[in-house]
Write a protein that holds these residues in place. Structure first.
Motif, short mmCIF file in Angstrom:
data_model
loop_
_atom_site.label_atom_id
_atom_site.label_comp_id
_atom_site.label_asym_id
_atom_site.label_seq_id
_atom_site.Cartn_x
_atom_site.Cartn_y
_atom_site.Cartn_z
N LYS A 16 -0.15 38.40 66.26
CA LYS A 16 1.27 38.37 66.66
C LYS A 16 1.32 38.12 68.16
O LYS A 16 0.71 38.86 68.93
CB LYS A 16 1.92 39.73 66.35
N SER A 18 3.98 37.30 71.42
CA SER A 18 5.41 37.16 71.74
C SER A 18 5.65 35.86 72.50
O SER A 18 6.62 35.17 72.25
CB SER A 18 5.92 38.34 72.55
N ASP B 14 8.85 30.53 66.33
CA ASP B 14 10.30 30.44 66.43
C ASP B 14 10.73 29.30 67.35
O ASP B 14 11.65 28.56 67.05
CB ASP B 14 10.87 31.77 66.98
N SER B 15 10.06 29.19 68.52
CA SER B 15 10.54 28.12 69.39
C SER B 15 9.39 27.47 70.13
O SER B 15 8.41 28.11 70.48
CB SER B 15 11.54 28.71 70.41
N ASP B 89 1.84 34.68 64.09
CA ASP B 89 3.28 34.82 64.29
C ASP B 89 3.55 34.72 65.80
O ASP B 89 3.21 35.62 66.55
CB ASP B 89 3.71 36.19 63.74
N ILE B 91 6.48 33.99 68.77
CA ILE B 91 7.92 33.90 68.98
C ILE B 91 8.25 32.68 69.84
O ILE B 91 9.02 31.81 69.47
CB ILE B 91 8.47 35.19 69.64
N GLY B 92 7.60 32.54 70.99
CA GLY B 92 8.01 31.44 71.85
C GLY B 92 6.83 30.74 72.48
O GLY B 92 5.85 31.40 72.83
#
Lengths: 62, 123
Positions: A16, A18, B14-15, B89, B91-92
């Motif tokens: 994961k 961010s 996501d982006s 995973d 996010i950006g």
């Protein structure tokens, strides 16, 4: 320097992240050379307390 | 020389913005550069034509990368030729960044950021 690499099993369940930002690399794989460089500065004079003056506009010359 | 294979089950992102790359597969040479003037203002105040990279030395000063002078002879044996990843995973991904599934040879990335803080005097 002699550098012997024996690649055995490598398996990762979940990753994961961010953000991968400002010239960063998220690599799943091999590479020969990786060179990452970053520089930033926040000198005292870049903390401005006072009326909001817009920064100098982009100069015409490209 | 036989190379390894990255085997990824699932990628969720996501982006992907501002000159960023999502590479699935091998590549040879990657070269990226990004520069930014990051202004944090206490009041929402936006001007249309603002910021000049030439005014700040950080964008032109040399950024020395230490050369590798030592001779390194590397031998590699891929007993298990797979890099297995279940779930990724993210996010950006932004400002000339790379998410790379697969092998590459040479990667050179550089970023330069000038931070400016503007606070309002009334306290």
């Amino acid at each position: 320097m002699n550098f012997h690499v024996y690649n055995r099993d490598i398996s990762v369940g979940a990753i994961k992240v961010s953000a991968v930002a400002s010239s960063s690399l998220f690599l799943v794989g091999d590479a020969e050379t990786i060179q990452l460089a970053s520089t930033f500065d926040t000198p005292p004079e870049s903390l401005i307390i006072g009326p909001f003056v817009p920064l100098a506009p982009e100069s015409g010359s490209r | 020389m036989l190379q390894r294979t990255a085997s990824v089950n699932n990628v969720e992102m996501d982006s992907l913005a501002i000159a960023s790359v999502f590479q699935i597969g091998d590549s040879n040479l990657i070269q990226g550069f990004s520069r930014a003037i990051a202004v944090q203002r206490e009041v929402e105040l936006f001007f249309d034509n603002e910021g000049n990279f030439a005014n700040y030395p950080i964008f032109s000063e040399p950024l020395p990368l230490i050369p590798i002078s030592e001779t390194i002879n590397m031998s590699r044996q891929n007993i298990n030729p797979f890099i297995k990843v279940g779930n990724i995973d993210i996010i950006g991904v932004s400002s000339s960044s790379i998410v790379h599934l697969g092998n590459t040879n040479h990667v050179t990335l550089e970023t330069r950021v000038k931070h400016i803080r503007q606070l309002s005097p009334k306290k």
